[in-house]
Structure formats: C-alpha cells, structure tokens
Enzyme design. Structure first.
Site, PDB file in Angstrom:
ATOM      1  N   HIS A 358       0.833  -1.213   0.000  1.00  0.00           N
ATOM      2  CA  HIS A 358       0.000   0.000   0.000  1.00  0.00           C
ATOM      3  C   HIS A 358       0.860   1.252   0.000  1.00  0.00           C
ATOM      4  O   HIS A 358       0.653   2.165  -0.807  1.00  0.00           O
ATOM      5  CB  HIS A 358      -0.922  -0.017   1.222  1.00  0.00           C
ATOM      6  CG  HIS A 358      -1.879   1.128   1.278  1.00  0.00           C
ATOM      7  ND1 HIS A 358      -3.157   1.048   0.777  1.00  0.00           N
ATOM      8  CD2 HIS A 358      -1.747   2.384   1.762  1.00  0.00           C
ATOM      9  CE1 HIS A 358      -3.777   2.203   0.957  1.00  0.00           C
ATOM     10  NE2 HIS A 358      -2.938   3.040   1.561  1.00  0.00           N
ATOM     11  N   TYR A 444     -10.883   4.806   0.766  1.00  0.00           N
ATOM     12  CA  TYR A 444     -10.019   3.660   0.486  1.00  0.00           C
ATOM     13  C   TYR A 444     -10.764   2.573  -0.304  1.00  0.00           C
ATOM     14  O   TYR A 444     -10.469   2.322  -1.473  1.00  0.00           O
ATOM     15  CB  TYR A 444      -9.503   3.062   1.796  1.00  0.00           C
ATOM     16  CG  TYR A 444      -8.487   3.906   2.534  1.00  0.00           C
ATOM     17  CD1 TYR A 444      -7.130   3.615   2.475  1.00  0.00           C
ATOM     18  CD2 TYR A 444      -8.888   4.982   3.314  1.00  0.00           C
ATOM     19  CE1 TYR A 444      -6.196   4.368   3.177  1.00  0.00           C
ATOM     20  CE2 TYR A 444      -7.975   5.746   4.007  1.00  0.00           C
ATOM     21  CZ  TYR A 444      -6.621   5.436   3.935  1.00  0.00           C
ATOM     22  OH  TYR A 444      -5.712   6.198   4.620  1.00  0.00           O
TER      23      TYR A 444
END
Length: 664
Positions: A358, A444
C-alpha cells in the site's frame, strides 16, 4: 496512508452537508481552478515595502464562509493565500532539542508571485512560536513585520507577513511546542532498545504546520533541502535522499529534488541502523528490530519491480522503510523515498505485508499524483488501495488477491452500516471539520471498488493502459475530483461509450452507499469457512476438531469477524483453549479476538487487552477497542488504561481516543 477505520464499531463522523456538485454540473465546478496552478505574473509588484520590526499584536482573521457547495480546487483547511503566492522551495535548518521536546531553527521559503499587487503572505502554523521574520530578494533579507491571526481549533493560526516590494524569499525563525500535533517525542523506555530517545513526525493531513510554518495544503508542491541537528549518538532520516553511511556527528543534510506537498515532509531521529533488501530498497530500524524487519519485508524490491512493469517507472530513486516504535498511530505513512511503518506488521510470516504494498503504491497514486484538497482524498487512497490489491496478486498469487479484495469489501460494508449518508460520499464535504475525519474506508475501499468496476467493464488490459497514461499525464501535479472526471471523460468514457456512462460515475463519486450492481469480491478461501463456523456455533463439531493447518491471517480474521455479537463463556473458553487466541502473536488476529472478548466480558483476556492497549499506539486497533469498551459498559476500565497508556501515545491518538472515552 494505510486506512485506520475498519469495523462497524468505529462510530459515525460528525455531520457535513451533502455535496451538491455533480457530473452534470462539472463545467460550473471546474471553473474554480486549483489556485496553486495559476499563471505566474512576470511583472514585479508595485505596492509599498513593509516596515521592519518585531511581531505586532495578534490580529483577528476573517471566519471562513461556508455557504453552498464546496468549490472545486479550494482548500478549506488552509489559511494560505495561494492565489497571491506559491512556495516553490523550502530550506530547513532545525535542531532537535530532546530535553525540552522542541524543534527550533529557521525555515526559508522561496516564493513565486501570482499577482502584481503586494498583499501580505499568509502561512499556516499551529502552536509555533515565531520569533523573527526576514524577507527580500535572494540572500538580501531584512527584518519585516508579522502578525499572528485568530486561532481556529481545526486549522491553527495564520501567520501574516508584510513583504517588501519584489520579495521572493522569506526566512522565519521559530520553535515548535512540546505538544506539537505532528511531532512525537519518545523516551528511551518507549523504544525497542530502551537506551535512546526517538522522534518522528506525522504531517498528514494538516500537521506539517505544527513543525514548519508554510502553505500547508496539498495544492502546493515544493522541493526542499534540510539540515537536521541531533544528539551525536542518533541518526536523522527524512522523506528525501538518505545516506545510511553518513557519519554520526550530529549534523545530517538532506535534499528532496522532486516537488512534493507539505504533508509528505517527514523527519525521524533515533538509534537507527540500515540493511539493504534490494538494489533500490532497504530498511532503517532500531538494531533490535532490523533483522526481523528486513526478513519480513524482503519482497519489497519485487513489489517495486512489478509495479513499474505494469504502471510505469518509479520516479523517486530509492524506496526505503523506516520502522517506527509501536506508538506510531498509523499502519504506515507514504513519505516519499522513506515510508514510515508500524512494527505491528512484523508478524514473522509476511501475512501483513499488504501494508508495504500500500505505501509503495502511493509512490504512483498520492505522491506522484496528489489530491488537491482533503475532499479529494479518494484520489490518493482509492487508487492506492486498488493498486495494493494488484501488487499482492502479482507477487503472491490469485488466492491472496481474492482474500485481500474480499476483506476490503467486508470492511467497506461494515463502515457503511455505521455512518451517515453524507459521510459515505467519496468527494466528501469537510468544511468546518477536522480533515483527519476523512480517513475511513470510504475513500479507500469504496474508491478501490469504483476502479475495480471500471476495470471489469473495460477489461484489465485496457484499464492498465489507462492507469499508466493517467500517471504520466498528471505526474507531479495535485488534482481535484473534477480534474479526474474531466480526464475520464476524455479517455475511457470516450473510448467505451457502450460500457461506461456519466450517470453511473456520478453515482459512485457523489452519492452515498454502493451503487446497485457493483462488484462484490469474494474468496473461496473464505466461503468454505462459513459452514465450519456455523457447525461449531450449532455444537455439531468441537473447536479442536477444526483443521486450521495452513490457515492464513486473512482466514482467521474472516472466521473471527464473522462470529455473532454474543458468545457464551463456554464457547469463548473452547475457542481460546483450542487456538490460544488470547496470546496470538499476530496483532490482527489478536485484535479481532479482543474485540470479541470485550463484547462478551471474557475475563481471561483482560490482561492481554490492557497490554495490547498500552504497548501499541496504532489507531486502527485502539479506536475500535476503546469504543467497544465504552459501548459495553467498561468506560471506567477504558479510562484507567487510557490514562496509563496516553503518555506513550501520539498526540493524534490521544485526541481521537479522548473523544471516545471522555466525550470531549
């Protein structure tokens, strides 16, 4: 940044008005250009020169006018007058005073004028003591007058500087406060080695202003150079070019040649060693953590290479990791060249390395292309979450990819069940609110699911081509939601009119919830656990009969998170006895189990719960656990543990959890 809010018990964010701008009105919204990208005014200003002197009495700033829909490209969380001036470069010289817990020194800003007039330069600060300001051209800087405006509880205090005619440099001498919201000072006992203090900064969302006076808005990108002065036994590192062989002499020099927004400026100081993991990757950590971290994250170079192959070149030279003490409030922070990482993901089996993927993915989405305001955070985090899943598939295979996708979808559904409609919108209205409230699963996971639908509709190969072109087109720019949609209109919507339509895109970005017919990621590795859990709950099998050999952390999380709200004491004891869940060394598994234990008042887990809350500062774990305790009648115990632990928490962690425990 790795998301922090995963479970439905996290509570709702405080209200904001529903976003009125839609794709139908994009042309009107787009007229409000990102002010940081206005044309440079070549002619020098003609207004009078400011008088030299010291700080005037504080001057009140005008309140923010929040009427109608938010304007695209307007950053409502910065005082900076970016339509008049834009900072292009920062020279920083700071001394870390561990005894007094302050950073002190000077920030020199190179500014670009966007007006022929000579208005005050307005900068963002928070709890900074400014002692002197000089301004002028080049190295010819003279003392000038400055004032501190009215303090806003969310935004801090504007610093207003009277500039001489034609001034293009400003030097500010200042000192931070010991309680600076973006700086944490750790005592030796709070570190792994227990011998040396530690300092780290955390600037996202608007905390850079607590340790540097600047234009603290993601609209403005700047290069920087820095000199950081430390105790001689400690090493300083930054989101810049780091030299692991630099002598420990108390002075460290850094340069960031690519223009970045203020929230990506980062400093770490501690007893740090370095170990390479590949040609362009390595890890900085305390000696006690170095080998374990390097082993856990040894696939980072592979992640970097496959991301380059599929989405374009890595443009930041090196990609290193800094392993922070456990009080770091986030999973990771994507500071360019040097991601800051929590030690809670060192599990010993690489089960939690999606966090590394990420933060690496942010090198394309977030650092290379940046949200122009915190309303547009989904452009950072939605793209990054999508890329994270793809990187995990490239490196670890389809099954891991499917599990990561399915868990993300479950997290999103849980978050949607627990928040108001206005906070389910990707392009959220944050006016009048603390921008830290934007961090949830909406930008997200909803952002990622939106991109996943685009991929499904146009095909992966076509979508990958779009992404590579997108990263090249907007490289080193800060963009708005409307900029993205305009680009989408010129590319995918034009290329695939039979597969994509504006109304659907409008629904994803500007409406609450998940659009009907959206993809629902699933994993066979999870679905086979449902009947096993059900059989155990019905008493048809014993926990000890469940074959968990080969289960991944993802399967454990799915198995535990799918349990009903209430379990009997016998059921809890049986699970714990069979799988030793209370003593699990995997922090994600321990967290899921402790959430169950709190809900069901499982006393044998109390000691582990307290140790977990005291030893870890990651808000992803702390916030839901404290909320769970309060909601289940354990407020006094939550207060006791919080008071015991808070001296070791980051200021952001204290702020967030104080609201939960004390209702502040």
């Amino acid at each position: 940044m790795q998301p922090q809010l995963f479970t439905s018990s996290l509570g709702r964010l405080i209200g904001a008005s529903l976003l009125a701008c839609s794709l139908v009105t994009l042309s009107a919204c787009s007229k409000n250009e990102d002010t940081a990208r206005q044309k440079q005014i070549e002619e020098p200003p003609t207004s009078t020169e400011g008088a030299a002197g010291t700080a005037d009495q504080p001057e009140k700033s005008a309140p923010m006018a929040d009427k109608g829909a938010p304007e695209s490209g307007v950053d409502y969380h910065s005082f900076a007058n970016t339509s008049d001036y834009v900072v292009k470069h920062l020279d920083l010289d700071l001394t870390a005073d561990f005894d007094n817990k302050v950073l002190k020194g000077e920030a020199i800003l190179d500014i670009k004028r966007l007006t022929q007039k000579n208005p005050e330069l307005i900068l963002d600060t928070r709890d900074i003591n400014v002692t002197a300001v000089r301004a002028g051209m080049g190295d010819n800087l003279q003392p000038v007058k400055f004032t501190m405006g009215e303090t806003d509880p969310h935004l801090g205090t504007p610093l207003k500087i009277k500039l001489p005619k034609g001034a293009n440099r400003v030097a500010i001498q200042y000192q931070t406060s010991p309680g600076a919201s973006g700086v944490q000072w750790l005592e030796p006992q709070q570190t792994a080695g227990k011998k040396h203090p530690f300092l780290f900064t955390q600037a996202q969302a608007i905390h850079a202003r607590s340790f540097i006076p600047l234009q603290d808005t993601p609209q403005v990108r700047m290069t920087y150079k820095a000199t950081i002065r430390t105790p001689e036994e400690l090493r300083a590192v930054m989101s810049a070019n780091n030299d692991p062989e630099a002598e420990l002499d108390g002075v460290f020099e850094f340069e960031m040649p690519q223009a970045i927004p203020s929230y990506l400026i980062a400093i770490g100081i501690g007893n740090l060693d370095f170990k390479a993991m590949g040609e362009r990757t390595g890890v900085y950590a305390e000696p006690e953590l170095l080998e374990a971290a390097a082993k856990e994250f040894e696939d980072t170079e592979d992640m970097l290479e496959v991301t380059e192959e599929n989405f374009g070149p890595y443009r930041w030279d090196r990609y290193d990791l800094l392993i922070l003490p456990p009080s770091f409030p986030f999973g990771g922070m994507e500071n360019p060249r040097l991601s800051f990482i929590t030690p809670t993901v060192i599990a010993g089996d690489k089960s939690l390395v999606a966090l590394i993927a990420h933060e690496l993915a942010h090198s394309w989405s977030g650092n290379l292309i940046t949200n122009a305001s915190w309303r547009d955070l989904w452009l950072n985090e939605g793209f990054t979450t999508y890329l994270t899943n793809r990187i995990m598939q490239f490196v670890y295979g389809d099954e891991r990819y499917q599990m990561e996708m399915a868990l993300g979808y479950d997290d999103l559904k849980a978050d949607l069940d627990d928040r108001d409609d206005k906070d389910e919108i990707m392009a959220i209205d944050l006016r009048g609110r603390d921008p830290d409230e934007v961090f949830s699963n909406i930008p997200y996971e909803k952002g990622s699911l939106f991109l996943y639908e685009l991929e499904q509709k146009v095909g992966r190969e076509n979508f990958d081509k779009f992404l590579m072109e997108y990263f090249n087109h907007f490289a080193f720019q800060s963009i708005t939601t409307e900029d993205f949609v305009k680009y989408l209109d010129q590319t995918l919507l034009k290329q695939y009119p039979d597969k994509l339509d504006r109304e659907r895109i409008q629904e994803w970005i500007f409406n609450p919830g998940i659009p009907e017919g959206a993809p629902q990621p699933t994993s066979d590795a999870f679905t086979k656990l449902d009947p096993i859990r059900e059989q155990w709950l019905n008493g048809e099998i014993k926990a000890s009969d469940i074959d968990t050999k080969g289960w991944t952390f993802h399967q454990w999380k799915y198995f535990l998170d799918g349990m009903p709200e209430k379990l009997s004491e016998d059921q809890l004891k049986e699970l714990d006895s069979a799988f030793d869940l209370t003593q699990s060394k995997n922090n994600e598994i321990a967290f899921s189990w402790l959430m169950i234990a709190v809900r069901n008042d499982y006393e044998p887990a109390n000691a582990r719960l307290e140790d977990f809350l005291v030893s870890i500062g990651r808000n992803k774990f702390l916030r839901p656990l404290y909320r769970n305790m309060v909601e289940n009648g354990k407020t006094d115990e939550a207060k006791r543990i919080f008071e015991k632990a808070k001296s070791g928490y980051h200021p952001l962690t204290v702020k967030v959890n104080s609201k939960i425990i004390y209702g502040d």
